[in-house]
Design an enzyme around this catalytic site. Sequence first.
Site, PDB file in Angstrom:
ATOM      1  N   GLU A 127       0.838  -1.210   0.000  1.00 12.27           N
ATOM      2  CA  GLU A 127       0.000   0.000   0.000  1.00 12.27           C
ATOM      3  C   GLU A 127       0.872   1.259   0.000  1.00 12.27           C
ATOM      4  O   GLU A 127       0.576   2.245  -0.679  1.00 12.27           O
ATOM      5  CB  GLU A 127      -0.920  -0.026   1.229  1.00 12.27           C
ATOM      6  CG  GLU A 127      -1.804   1.179   1.429  1.00 12.27           C
ATOM      7  CD  GLU A 127      -2.982   1.244   0.474  1.00 12.27           C
ATOM      8  OE1 GLU A 127      -2.730   1.427  -0.726  1.00 12.27           O
ATOM      9  OE2 GLU A 127      -4.135   1.149   0.930  1.00 12.27           O
ATOM     10  N   THR A 180      -3.832   9.060  -4.480  1.00 16.03           N
ATOM     11  CA  THR A 180      -3.913   9.248  -3.030  1.00 16.03           C
ATOM     12  C   THR A 180      -2.838  10.222  -2.554  1.00 16.03           C
ATOM     13  O   THR A 180      -3.100  11.094  -1.723  1.00 16.03           O
ATOM     14  CB  THR A 180      -3.773   7.888  -2.303  1.00 16.03           C
ATOM     15  OG1 THR A 180      -4.881   7.083  -2.697  1.00 16.03           O
ATOM     16  CG2 THR A 180      -3.788   8.042  -0.799  1.00 16.03           C
TER      17      THR A 180
HETATM   18  N1  HSE Z   1      -7.160   7.180   4.449  1.00 18.51           N
HETATM   19  C1  HSE Z   1      -6.602   7.248   3.139  1.00 18.51           C
HETATM   20  C2  HSE Z   1      -6.760   8.666   2.632  1.00 18.51           C
HETATM   21  C3  HSE Z   1      -7.329   6.305   2.251  1.00 18.51           C
HETATM   22  O1  HSE Z   1      -7.864   9.176   2.722  1.00 18.51           O
HETATM   23  O2  HSE Z   1      -5.775   9.257   2.181  1.00 18.51           O
HETATM   24  C4  HSE Z   1      -6.920   6.347   0.814  1.00 18.51           C
HETATM   25  O3  HSE Z   1      -6.027   5.344   0.505  1.00 18.51           O
END
Ligand code: HSE
Length: 298
Positions: A127, A180
């Site tokens: 990830e 992201t």
């Molecule tokens: N919590 C993460 C974000 C989830 O909002 O950046 C996305 O991978």
Amino acid sequence: NEIKIFSPATVANVACGFDVLGFCLDNVGDDMVIRKVDKKGIKITHIEGFDLPYEAEQNVAGVSALAMYNALDIDFGFEIEIYKNIKPGSGIGSSAASAVGSVFGMNELLGRPFNKTQLTEFAIKGEALASKCEHADNLAPAMFGGFTLVKGIKPLQILEIPSPDDLFATIIHPQIEIKTSESRAVLPKEVSLSDAIAQWSNVGSLIHALHTSDYDLIKDSLHDVIIEPHRSKLIPHYQEVKNSMLNAGALGACISGSGPSIFSLCKGEETAKKVAEAIKNVYNSTGIDFDIHVSKIN
Ligand code: HSE
């Protein structure tokens, strides 16, 4: 010597729970085949759906597989086939599905030497390749199913949260990509005390509502005063879609993960389908392609 697995899509954050809350969809996800082979190492032999790197070190599924492989002392290896249905950068846990799928499959073929939390530790490495930071709020629901709360990363602690039987999600995925890493970059480094109070009150009450199947309280808790104001600007027609979801009867709606997908939670499949119709009407006139998913939380 071979296992075929379904690795599910997930919704992270769930409005108020940035980086800690997530839930799993039961009908959207990737398929993967993991095969035990004589040759040592991890090899990605097939990728379908999207153009992703074959080098294990450059591929999310490969990196998590390597993290697990390096923790083992074995004289054989694994091949991985990836049939990707979740578009990368869609906000429904594309990288998490890949990262979880490879280690879950390998673990099954090995007779389950690791528990799900340990597997998630390996998956965090995959990830991190995609999002440039270590977070587990998509990984945890993909690994455990249902609703999860990531209590902490170091050490990794994942709590499984019960959810009402009749809870459904409707998700729209506009076909634009938001990385992201980019949507994390727009977030403030500090938040005000009053915003923090509102946010942790909502997280606490959402958890209570899920435990007690209190739909009214779920509705009252699905708010995000910290992240949504910054990220919603990156998503075309965000407010219009959110309003249409709420008007069609959703309990609440917010950005799914880091976007651009937008999710809503609904009581019952019928309402979830009504919400799907309402957002179709909004998005049909925008000229932007989109997918809509209606899924039980599972
Ligand atoms: N919590 C993460 C974000 C989830 O909002 O950046 C996305 O991978």
